[in-house]
Design an enzyme around this catalytic site. Structure first.
Site, short mmCIF file in Angstrom:
data_model
loop_
_atom_site.label_atom_id
_atom_site.label_comp_id
_atom_site.label_asym_id
_atom_site.label_seq_id
_atom_site.Cartn_x
_atom_site.Cartn_y
_atom_site.Cartn_z
N CYS A 191 -17.44 -17.96 30.36
CA CYS A 191 -16.98 -17.92 31.76
C CYS A 191 -18.15 -18.34 32.65
O CYS A 191 -19.10 -18.98 32.17
CB CYS A 191 -16.41 -16.56 32.14
SG CYS A 191 -17.57 -15.18 32.06
N CYS A 209 -18.00 -10.62 33.52
CA CYS A 209 -16.65 -10.07 33.72
C CYS A 209 -15.67 -10.49 32.62
O CYS A 209 -15.24 -9.67 31.82
CB CYS A 209 -16.09 -10.48 35.08
SG CYS A 209 -17.01 -9.84 36.48
N ARG A 210 -15.31 -11.79 32.60
CA ARG A 210 -14.22 -12.22 31.72
C ARG A 210 -14.64 -12.45 30.28
O ARG A 210 -14.01 -11.91 29.35
CB ARG A 210 -13.59 -13.51 32.28
CG ARG A 210 -12.84 -13.31 33.57
CD ARG A 210 -12.53 -14.61 34.27
NE ARG A 210 -13.75 -15.27 34.74
CZ ARG A 210 -13.80 -16.45 35.32
NH1 ARG A 210 -12.68 -17.14 35.50
NH2 ARG A 210 -14.94 -16.96 35.73
N SER A 211 -15.70 -13.25 30.05
CA SER A 211 -16.02 -13.58 28.65
C SER A 211 -16.55 -12.38 27.85
O SER A 211 -16.28 -12.31 26.64
CB SER A 211 -16.96 -14.79 28.54
OG SER A 211 -18.16 -14.60 29.22
P1 4NP Z 1 -17.31 -13.98 35.28
O1 4NP Z 1 -17.26 -13.46 36.79
O2 4NP Z 1 -17.52 -15.47 35.36
O3 4NP Z 1 -15.96 -13.60 34.75
O4 4NP Z 1 -18.45 -13.25 34.61
C1 4NP Z 1 -18.26 -13.70 37.75
C2 4NP Z 1 -19.38 -12.92 37.75
C3 4NP Z 1 -20.36 -13.14 38.73
C4 4NP Z 1 -20.16 -14.11 39.67
C5 4NP Z 1 -19.03 -14.89 39.66
C6 4NP Z 1 -18.07 -14.68 38.68
N1 4NP Z 1 -21.14 -14.31 40.69
O5 4NP Z 1 -20.88 -15.09 41.63
O6 4NP Z 1 -22.22 -13.69 40.63
#
Ligand code: 4NP
Length: 148
Positions: free
Chosen positions: A8, A13-15
């Protein structure tokens, strides 16, 4: 040994959830699962508390995972690279060196029943977004397990 990488943006969060869910479904002696983010902003950090909590509610412990950035060598080290959304897809494909690398990259929802192609980024939303993401990833990982 088949090797699967979940990708991700932030790898918090997702991965990490996708990694934890697929690991909970497969034999670790047969299938290696890891995760990474296309951005390195959270490198070394553990997953977002909301991902840890939603996983815990489903009896999965992801609290000892550490965020890391996706690297070109991951194309050599993994057989399947599952990305969460179109933006991740473009970012990973941009690093591919050849057709062999490109063929490894799949949108994780491509074989799910629902028509959405992207796993929504829950980072800026409420806690219910994490349960929604969990359900999407659980269905996707069930399909992946059956195909591996
Ligand atoms: P992920 O979510 O890609 O599912 O881990 C995010 C985590 C952090 C951020 C964006 C998306 N950020 O902007 O810091």
């Amino acid at each position: 040994m088949k090797k699967v990488l979940m990708v991700c943006l932030g790898n918090i969060c997702r991965s990490p959830l996708a990694e934890g869910i697929l690991k909970s479904k497969v034999d670790k002696n047969r299938i290696h699962v890891d995760s990474a983010g296309t951005a390195g902003w959270h490198s070394g950090n553990r997953p977002d508390e909301r991902s840890i909590e939603v996983a815990r509610l489903h009896q999965i412990d992801i609290s000892s995972q550490k965020s890391r950035k996706f690297e070109i060598v991951d194309f050599d080290n993994f057989d399947y690279i599952f990305v969460m959304d179109q933006s991740n897809y473009q970012d990973v494909l941009a690093l591919a060196r050849d057709n062999n690398d490109e063929q490894k990259v799949h949108l994780i929802l491509e074989s799910s029943e629902n028509t959405l192609e992207d796993v929504p980024d829950p980072y800026y939303g409420g806690d219910d977004g994490f349960e929604h993401v969990y359900q999407m990833l659980n269905e996707a990982c069930e399909n992946i397990k059956n195909k591996l």
